[in-house]
Write a protein that holds these residues in place. Sequence first.
Motif, PDB file in Angstrom:
ATOM      1  N   LYS A  62      41.372  29.850  39.192  1.00 48.86           N
ATOM      2  CA  LYS A  62      40.311  29.109  39.978  1.00 48.86           C
ATOM      3  C   LYS A  62      41.318  27.974  40.874  1.00 48.86           C
ATOM      4  CE  LYS A  62      36.814  29.357  36.634  1.00 48.86           C
ATOM      5  NZ  LYS A  62      36.399  28.637  35.054  1.00 48.86           N
ATOM      6  N   HIS A  63      42.345  27.696  40.246  1.00 53.46           N
ATOM      7  CA  HIS A  63      43.024  26.669  41.183  1.00 53.46           C
ATOM      8  C   HIS A  63      44.141  27.171  41.992  1.00 53.46           C
ATOM      9  CE1 HIS A  63      40.319  24.067  38.844  1.00 53.46           C
ATOM     10  NE2 HIS A  63      40.960  24.519  37.736  1.00 53.46           N
ATOM     11  N   ALA A  64      44.382  28.434  42.003  1.00 52.73           N
ATOM     12  CA  ALA A  64      45.587  28.990  42.535  1.00 52.73           C
ATOM     13  C   ALA A  64      45.937  29.062  43.910  1.00 52.73           C
ATOM     14  CB  ALA A  64      45.645  30.277  41.628  1.00 52.73           C
ATOM     15  N   SER A  65      46.925  29.006  44.733  1.00 53.82           N
ATOM     16  CA  SER A  65      47.245  29.250  46.198  1.00 53.82           C
ATOM     17  C   SER A  65      47.083  30.794  46.194  1.00 53.82           C
ATOM     18  CB  SER A  65      48.634  28.834  46.356  1.00 53.82           C
ATOM     19  OG  SER A  65      49.375  29.564  45.649  1.00 53.82           O
ATOM     20  N   GLN A  66      46.785  31.199  47.410  1.00 48.95           N
ATOM     21  CA  GLN A  66      46.831  32.684  47.444  1.00 48.95           C
ATOM     22  C   GLN A  66      47.896  33.409  46.886  1.00 48.95           C
ATOM     23  OE1 GLN A  66      46.314  33.307  51.636  1.00 48.95           O
ATOM     24  NE2 GLN A  66      44.976  34.922  51.411  1.00 48.95           N
ATOM     25  N   ASP A  67      49.191  33.029  47.103  1.00 47.65           N
ATOM     26  CA  ASP A  67      50.481  33.815  46.624  1.00 47.65           C
ATOM     27  C   ASP A  67      50.202  33.690  44.819  1.00 47.65           C
ATOM     28  OD1 ASP A  67      51.678  34.178  48.977  1.00 47.65           O
ATOM     29  OD2 ASP A  67      52.954  32.665  48.958  1.00 47.65           O
ATOM     30  N   ASP A  68      49.872  32.599  44.354  1.00 45.65           N
ATOM     31  CA  ASP A  68      49.827  32.637  43.085  1.00 45.65           C
ATOM     32  C   ASP A  68      48.638  33.467  42.531  1.00 45.65           C
ATOM     33  OD1 ASP A  68      51.884  30.939  42.384  1.00 45.65           O
ATOM     34  OD2 ASP A  68      50.644  29.091  42.622  1.00 45.65           O
ATOM     35  N   ALA A  69      47.785  33.481  43.249  1.00 42.26           N
ATOM     36  CA  ALA A  69      46.410  34.243  42.812  1.00 42.26           C
ATOM     37  C   ALA A  69      47.039  35.685  42.826  1.00 42.26           C
ATOM     38  CB  ALA A  69      45.315  34.292  43.605  1.00 42.26           C
ATOM     39  N   LYS A  70      47.559  36.061  43.621  1.00 42.64           N
ATOM     40  CA  LYS A  70      48.340  37.577  43.650  1.00 42.64           C
ATOM     41  C   LYS A  70      49.197  37.733  42.503  1.00 42.64           C
ATOM     42  CE  LYS A  70      50.733  40.478  46.938  1.00 42.64           C
ATOM     43  NZ  LYS A  70      51.913  40.511  47.828  1.00 42.64           N
ATOM     44  N   SER A  71      49.845  37.037  42.148  1.00 44.68           N
ATOM     45  CA  SER A  71      50.527  37.224  40.867  1.00 44.68           C
ATOM     46  C   SER A  71      49.842  37.283  39.538  1.00 44.68           C
ATOM     47  CB  SER A  71      51.824  36.029  40.796  1.00 44.68           C
ATOM     48  OG  SER A  71      52.429  35.712  41.800  1.00 44.68           O
TER      49      SER A  71
END
Length: 285
Positions: A62-71
Amino acid sequence: MAEPFTIKIWGARGTLSSLSRRTDNFGGNTACVEVRCGRDILILDAGSGLQLLGDDLMRRLKHASQDDAKSLLNLNLFFSHCHYDHISGFPFFAPFFHPSAKVNVWSGHLEGPDKTRNMIADYMRPPFFPVGPEVFAAELSLRDFEPEDVLRPIDGIEISTLSLNHHDGCVGYRIDFDERSLCYITDTTHIVGEPDLRIPDFCRDTDLMIYDGTYTDAEFPTFWNFGHSTWEEGVRLAKLANAKRYMIFHHRPSRDDKALAAIERDCRKEFRRSWAAREGQVIKL
Ligand SMILES: [Zn+2]
Ligand SMILES: [Zn+2]
């Protein structure tokens, strides 16, 4: 600068979950360890702790950056084996119900073709479970390997595997990333006075050795054929391996906080940088 390489314990109990006020401190969920290599997330085992991890991953998303969301949506889950205490959380892992998630599920302890697919299908079927894996919305990729294979699911992460001495087979893992390593050796037994020298070879100079310390040496004669080891055998192997740190894992369900704290004290006398795994604990490598 060194990349982050951390682990978080989501379940450290073995055999059966053991949730009560008497086990609050060390925790009662069964085997599940999250390993973060840079942004990438690897998961070791799917015991009841996997449910907690899955819910936490969804919160992070919910709070992730785009790169973090990918991981967070591209995961690799490795089974040591599929005894109930290592698979019971599998159907309850929230990312499996997320349509954008992709999860590689790996196992190597069984024989024959399509073993990871068969393992999941056998676990999630009537009359033991109401629904099959077709309920998942995520893309699951079920991958097989043979023990001793080296896996490279993600650039820069090398995962070595070792067959362990356990009923129905089991696999130990060594994860090497950014010049550090972690070894996960649970559900293995030993012969008194005859250390399994493959283990110190496998764990040579590792930053952290996690080991099956279900029993004590004093208890072992009663349980020698149950497929588990002792925390003292872990100390002996960690010394032979020249491991930097040693963590006792797969706690007996009957072992309450007081008993585990006493084991931890005794263990530190033998191996200074050692402790008993606690649910919720984060360790930087
Ligand atoms: Zn187990
Ligand atoms: Zn087992």
